[in-house]
Design an enzyme around this catalytic site. Structure first.
Site, PDB file in Angstrom:
ATOM      1  N   ASP A  98       0.926  -1.217  -0.039  1.00 36.50           N
ATOM      2  CA  ASP A  98       0.003   0.021  -0.095  1.00 36.50           C
ATOM      3  C   ASP A  98       0.913   1.254   0.022  1.00 36.50           C
ATOM      4  O   ASP A  98       1.606   1.271   0.841  1.00 36.50           O
ATOM      5  CB  ASP A  98      -0.804  -0.109   1.270  1.00 36.50           C
ATOM      6  CG  ASP A  98      -2.291   0.505   1.253  1.00 36.50           C
ATOM      7  OD1 ASP A  98      -2.445   1.623   0.344  1.00 36.50           O
ATOM      8  OD2 ASP A  98      -3.181  -0.389   1.381  1.00 36.50           O
ATOM      9  N   ASP A 200      -2.953   4.455  -2.499  1.00 33.34           N
ATOM     10  CA  ASP A 200      -4.078   5.209  -1.673  1.00 33.34           C
ATOM     11  C   ASP A 200      -4.561   6.447  -2.266  1.00 33.34           C
ATOM     12  O   ASP A 200      -3.676   7.413  -2.608  1.00 33.34           O
ATOM     13  CB  ASP A 200      -3.668   5.407  -0.347  1.00 33.34           C
ATOM     14  CG  ASP A 200      -4.670   5.689   0.682  1.00 33.34           C
ATOM     15  OD1 ASP A 200      -5.481   4.866   0.969  1.00 33.34           O
ATOM     16  OD2 ASP A 200      -4.380   6.877   1.370  1.00 33.34           O
ATOM     17  N   GLU A 242      -6.064   3.778  -6.320  1.00 35.20           N
ATOM     18  CA  GLU A 242      -7.411   4.187  -5.881  1.00 35.20           C
ATOM     19  C   GLU A 242      -8.140   5.306  -6.366  1.00 35.20           C
ATOM     20  O   GLU A 242      -7.518   6.418  -6.071  1.00 35.20           O
ATOM     21  CB  GLU A 242      -7.449   4.204  -4.116  1.00 35.20           C
ATOM     22  CG  GLU A 242      -8.683   4.058  -3.548  1.00 35.20           C
ATOM     23  CD  GLU A 242      -8.833   4.592  -2.146  1.00 35.20           C
ATOM     24  OE1 GLU A 242      -9.818   4.324  -1.522  1.00 35.20           O
ATOM     25  OE2 GLU A 242      -7.801   5.117  -1.794  1.00 35.20           O
ATOM     26  N   HIS A 316     -11.191  -2.982   2.621  1.00 37.48           N
ATOM     27  CA  HIS A 316     -11.351  -2.649   4.322  1.00 37.48           C
ATOM     28  C   HIS A 316     -12.164  -1.179   4.675  1.00 37.48           C
ATOM     29  O   HIS A 316     -12.185  -1.028   5.811  1.00 37.48           O
ATOM     30  CB  HIS A 316      -9.720  -2.563   4.849  1.00 37.48           C
ATOM     31  CG  HIS A 316      -9.297  -1.419   4.157  1.00 37.48           C
ATOM     32  ND1 HIS A 316      -8.890  -1.097   2.770  1.00 37.48           N
ATOM     33  CD2 HIS A 316      -8.619  -0.148   4.463  1.00 37.48           C
ATOM     34  CE1 HIS A 316      -8.420  -0.291   2.354  1.00 37.48           C
ATOM     35  NE2 HIS A 316      -8.204   0.646   3.568  1.00 37.48           N
ATOM     36  N   ASP A 317     -12.648  -0.588   3.555  1.00 39.01           N
ATOM     37  CA  ASP A 317     -13.117   0.372   3.925  1.00 39.01           C
ATOM     38  C   ASP A 317     -14.791   0.272   3.489  1.00 39.01           C
ATOM     39  O   ASP A 317     -15.412   1.248   3.837  1.00 39.01           O
ATOM     40  CB  ASP A 317     -12.931   1.629   2.879  1.00 39.01           C
ATOM     41  CG  ASP A 317     -11.337   2.207   3.031  1.00 39.01           C
ATOM     42  OD1 ASP A 317     -10.894   1.932   4.260  1.00 39.01           O
ATOM     43  OD2 ASP A 317     -10.799   2.522   2.057  1.00 39.01           O
TER      44      ASP A 317
END
Ligand code: NOJ
Length: 540
Positions: A98, A200, A242, A316-317
């Site tokens: 990440d 990210d 993302e 995870h969000d």
């Protein structure tokens, strides 16, 4: 389009904090992941997207990084990280790190320096602005985690920008030194043998905050081309951005191979469909399957050879899809398998979020004290102060809150599901004695084996990776499409409903590729689909 390994594999996302704890401190760690690599190899995945493991004060669980070249103490050491890379590579599993470079932690050395004075050499690593003449914030930009995106720094007399929490100051990408420092850090990780980067909120790095521009800023793609050249461009790595709010046209800017930016986008249009127009993620409306079909079809057909997309329901969000749009009670297993089949038969790179492969569900909280996530906690106070009803806020947290995805994995039926011998940092799902890895592995009909079969099918059949896509005209709640490749045709049929639904096609069946029920399917003419039934056939 030349072919790349990252188009043919399935990625598995690990949120290390909740995956497996090896030392009893209640927090998952790198040693725990190493222990489970054989499990992941058995599933068949080709890469792991590893949520951040860097040093961090954990204001946002590792998405606030204080040192990009050190490992968070709770997670382990750099030696363990290297061992993990070695063990994963040995099993042909690449590690996608990440990359959180829109912001750092306020405890990063750069920010500690930057805060010292307006003259500090690191000052311009971040985004500062003077107060308005009355002392108030420079403009009305909002933080994703509630409140204004500007925080006043008393000592140096200016505001700094934080599009996320106050402990996540935004980096200033217009500063060439910042970009170079990031590229050096990326090369540090590339040299360690990683398989790529998940970037990210990368759509934010071209921001012009004083002009009110955050996403898709004017220099965004220049920066990505520069980054590509300075770092991963020389290697065939998986790079996934993302990219909130991307359209297919924007996705091509990121991922058209001729432009030398990223491998693929990770965009959210389909998972935003149960949100009220113009409101934020907490303001819900029911999902319409007709809209889901429309949006997914658009992404399947509009990229052509000029872009590449990710396929996912969860991360995870996001809340767990089976609790959100499936039925996590009576039809938990069928609906979990349906969502898997529906997605894994599409074109793009599929992502499985940890626990999805065993059908983990959301867990409701009754009181805000049970929440751990900063986004949820801040939103709760903000909405309460704005007069929202408490029960309604809790309801939206249970529907959309990020803690839903962050409950620890249960590996077996023992205390704390074998996740930890200590006290888990956040409670396990109450149903963990039924829904755990050991149970899934023992049952040949479990959701796990549907995922395993789907991953194997993708390895064996280029039609899944490269075939064309065509939506069939059906009743609203039935989602059906063809894939076609080199004279071969597959038909996917899925009934997204607690009710039966009619389906009919003139195709004849060559054989069944995969299905989520024991039903014998002999003909496709005028059939009644059971609730949550899904199958794929090769036609002749
Ligand atoms: C997106 C990440 O996925 C999320 O978990 C995080 O809070 C924000 N970006 C800020 O880094």
């Amino acid at each position: 389009m030349s072919k790349h390994w990252w188009q043919e594999i399935v990625v598995y996302q690990i949120y290390p904090r909740s995956f497996k704890d090896s030392n009893g401190d209640g927090i998952g760690d790198i040693r725990g992941i190493i222990e489970k690599l054989d499990y992941l190899q058995n599933l068949g995945i080709g890469a792991i997207w590893l949520s951040p493991v860097y040093q961090s004060p954990n204001d946002d669980n590792g998405y606030d990084i204080s040192d990009y070249e050190a490992i968070m103490e709770e997670f382990g050491t750099m030696e363990e990280m290297e061992e993990f890379l070695f063990e994963a590579n040995k099993r042909n599993i690449k590690i996608v790190m990440d990359l959180v470079v829109n912001h750092t932690s306020d405890e990063h050395q750069w920010f500690i320096e930057a805060k010292k004075s307006q003259e500090n050499p690191y000052r311009d690593y971040y985004v500062w602005a003077d107060p308005k003449s009355d002392g108030s914030v420079p403009n009305d930009l909002k933080s994703t985690f509630s409140g204004p995106a500007w925080k006043f720094d008393e000592a140096s007399g200016q505001y700094y920008l934080h599009l996320f929490s106050q402990k996540q100051p935004d980096l200033n990408w217009e500063n060439q030194k910042v970009r170079q420092a990031i590229y050096d850090m990326m090369n540090f990780w590339i040299d360690k043998g990683i398989g790529g980067f998940r970037m990210d909120v990368i759509d934010l790095v071209g921001k012009k905050p004083l002009e009110g521009i955050t996403g898709n800023g004017p220099k965004l793609h220049d920066y990505l081309q520069e980054m590509n050249q300075a770092t991963f461009g020389k290697h065939d790595l998986l790079t996934v951005g993302e990219t909130w709010g991307a359209t297919p046209e924007i996705a091509k800017l990121y991922s058209n191979p001729d432009r030398h930016e990223l491998s693929m986008v990770f965009q959210f249009e389909h998972v935003g469909l149960d949100q009220q127009d113009g409101k934020d993620k907490w303001d819900l409306r029911p999902i319409k399957i007709s809209e889901l079909k429309e949006v997914l079809t658009k992404w399947q057909t509009e990229l052509g050879d000029e872009g590449w997309n990710s396929l996912f329901w969860n991360n995870h969000d996001l809340p767990r899809i089976i609790s959100r749009w499936g039925n996590d009670q009576e039809y938990r297993i069928q609906s979990a398998k349906l969502f898997a089949i529906l997605l894994h038969m599409m074109k793009g790179t599929p992502y499985i979020y940890q626990g999805e492969e065993i059908g983990m569900t959301n867990t409701a909280i009754k009181d805000i004290r049970e929440a751990a996530d900063i986004e949820t906690i801040n939103m709760y106070s903000e909405r309460l102060a704005n007069g929202f009803d408490k029960d309604e806020i809790i309801e939206s947290i249970n529907a959309k809150g990020r803690d839903n995805a962050r409950r620890p994995i249960a590996w077996d039926m023992s205390e704390n599901g074998g996740f930890t011998t200590g006290k888990p940092w956040i409670a396990l799902n109450e149903n963990f004695r039924d829904i755990n890895v050991e149970a899934a592995l023992k049952d040949p009909n479990s959701i796990f084996y549907t995922y395993k079969d789907l991953i194997q099918l993708r390895k064996d059949h280029p039609i899944i990776v490269w075939g064309s896509f065509k939506l069939l005209d059906t009743v609203d709640n039935v989602f059906s499409y063809y894939r076609e490749y080199e004279g071969e045709r597959w038909l996917v049929v899925a009934n997204l409903s607690d009710e039966t639904n009619e389906f009919s096609s003139e195709d004849s069946i060559d054989h069944i590729i995969i299905q989520n029920s024991e039903d014998e399917i002999i003909s496709l003419e005028n059939i009644t689909l059971k609730p949550w039934q899904a199958f794929v056939v090769k036609t002749k």
